[in-house]
Design a protein around this motif. Sequence first.
Motif, PDB file in Angstrom:
ATOM      1  N   MET A 122       0.833  -1.205   0.000  1.00 36.46           N
ATOM      2  CA  MET A 122       0.000   0.000   0.000  1.00 36.46           C
ATOM      3  C   MET A 122       0.869   1.257   0.000  1.00 36.46           C
ATOM      4  SD  MET A 122      -3.340  -0.701   2.438  1.00 36.46           S
ATOM      5  CE  MET A 122      -2.538  -1.538   3.796  1.00 36.46           C
ATOM      6  N   TYR A 123       1.967   1.213   0.751  1.00 30.78           N
ATOM      7  CA  TYR A 123       2.797   2.411   0.926  1.00 30.78           C
ATOM      8  C   TYR A 123       3.832   2.585  -0.191  1.00 30.78           C
ATOM      9  CZ  TYR A 123       5.589   5.974   3.334  1.00 30.78           C
ATOM     10  OH  TYR A 123       6.237   7.130   3.655  1.00 30.78           O
ATOM     11  N   LEU A 124       4.401   1.452  -0.674  1.00 32.83           N
ATOM     12  CA  LEU A 124       5.500   1.528  -1.637  1.00 32.83           C
ATOM     13  C   LEU A 124       5.140   0.965  -3.005  1.00 32.83           C
ATOM     14  CD1 LEU A 124       8.375   0.291   0.726  1.00 32.83           C
ATOM     15  CD2 LEU A 124       7.795   2.661   0.144  1.00 32.83           C
ATOM     16  N   GLY A 125       3.902   0.508  -3.170  1.00 32.18           N
ATOM     17  CA  GLY A 125       3.518  -0.124  -4.432  1.00 32.18           C
ATOM     18  C   GLY A 125       3.682   0.754  -5.648  1.00 32.18           C
ATOM     19  N   HIS A 126       3.560   2.062  -5.463  1.00 31.90           N
ATOM     20  CA  HIS A 126       3.691   2.982  -6.605  1.00 31.90           C
ATOM     21  C   HIS A 126       5.109   3.035  -7.152  1.00 31.90           C
ATOM     22  CE1 HIS A 126       4.976   5.406  -3.174  1.00 31.90           C
ATOM     23  NE2 HIS A 126       5.580   6.231  -4.022  1.00 31.90           N
TER      24      HIS A 126
END
Length: 625
Positions: free
Chosen positions: A137-141
């Motif tokens: 959720m936090y680093l998926g981008h």
Amino acid sequence: MRSLKGWAYYVGYFALVALGIFHLYTAIFGTFEAYLQRSIHLLFALPLVFVYFPFSKKSPKDRVPWYDWILVFVSALPCLYAVLNYERIIYRIVQVEIVRPEELIFGIILVVTLLEATRRVVGLALTILASAMILYMYLGHLLPGQWKGMYVSFDRIIEHLYLTGEGIFSTPLGVSATIVMIFLIFGGFLEKSGTGNYFMDLAKAVAGKTAGGPAKIAVISSGLFGSISGSAVANVYATGTFTIPMMKQLGFQPTFAGAVEAVASSGGQIMPPVMGAAAFIMASFLGIPYSKIIVAAFIPALLYYFGAYIMVHLRAKKLNLKGLSEELIPSIKSVLKNIYIILPIVVLVVMILRGYTPMRAAIASIATCWLVSLLNKGRRMGPKQILDAIYLGSKNVFVVAIACATAGIVVGAVSLTGVGFKIVSLIFSLAGNNPFMALVMVAILSLILGMGLPTTAAYIVASALAVPALIKFGFSPLSSHMFVFYFAVFSAITPPVALAAYAASSISGASPNETGFQALKLGIIAILLPFAFCYDKAFLMQSTPFMNLFALISGICAALMLGTGIEGYLEGHINLATRFALILLGLLSLCAWIPIRLIGLTVGIALLLLLYHRLRKEKNAEKAI
């Protein structure tokens, strides 16, 4: 789990009794608003994990160390804040209003303490999976290619998990905080009122005298008991401590004895009327009455236990094993005399099938348990016994509540990031638009998840990731959910990580892996039935009465053929070619295409009759000599 003494024992005892009384109250007078109900449920369950479950194997087992008392206090704060501020929380506008600093702090505390509680209660697998989903959720981008996720700020992640009904406080925890908790208390009352012992006596009276009696007792008693406990490992230890030594004493090999108990105990989670927490969650996900789940599960459960019973019978005949001695078997008369003991189960089934909610039915059944106990002099339940029953049932809440709360993190990540659509696309691309290959892939996914997660968590995660793909391939929602559910359940007997087989091997003294592979052979029909009911809804009793009956008959015949082919015995040993033929005909008897099924049934039944007649004739000729 710690065995507490002194004041720590009383703290845990009264906290669990208070939790049970709260849930009994809300079941009778109506549950609170969903977020509030779930917050109160977790307010009790999460801190008590640190009371009952030690940090490591080296930690004290009879007392609570100071650092765990700190965790008890700290872990209670986020849920207490949610309870005191629930009205403002449920009316706030998600992703519009800012997350307050104290809410961010409490959200972080809740996630961290929940992950630690999961490590202690459930194991590392779910802990790692939930942690990985938070990181995604936090680093998926930042990821390349098709797995690139959208950017989500840290405070929005905490908001989604803590301040909405789509994360930790989502539907799975809601089911634990309502239906599951009441049924756990019902299980405590059943145990205190003597129903579990009665099931064992009933199984002895029915199958004790037959060939391989103890193994058949394991199959019958585990099916009856498992319908209440809903836990394969708990089932193994509840009935296996009696049946496994008896099977070994009678002449069964330790590996086979452990496998029989593992298979019988695992099936308890698919046996109506109470199929464990995952079945209740399935009803919530599908938006259908629980009674429809019971009806759909009836034929597969019956065929599963019939298949296990047949293979046990054939193995006993092959080894020329006898039944129990007369003095160990209660008389049918004495068993029937006490048949009133099963009245709570009758009340439960009748009320659910008549349309009452599972909670109402469970409350009525709990009251019936108490009334039944008054008729049994040795089991009469006074105030102390009633509190003990509530405590006994509530003590089993930890695995379900913590697994559901942590699975909510995974479900929340799927809804927030859209990773579920990526999983669906992956299944489509790998399956090559072949529905059968999609089923195979989802089965493997469910088995892998079930190897490391409890059935409830494995089902929740697998259904969130894979069920949408199966529905897109044209399978019905009920069949798709049942498919995932069955493979999550039967991962308990599927090597290399077969938890029920491992538990049984600890009692039998056999190799865990050998026990697991033997259990897989005994429960082979459990691997086939999910494919059968995905292609033929009659196996889930979703067709016409005639087709439903035809599916049941087909399944019984298939179980006979498969069992005989795998065991290689029917009044005598069967050669290898005939065994392969029987297994093939058994598979054809489950085929969705009716002409093929009829061929399999006709040829298979004829072959069984010819074999039986020839082998019986040879056996009689040998006796005459």
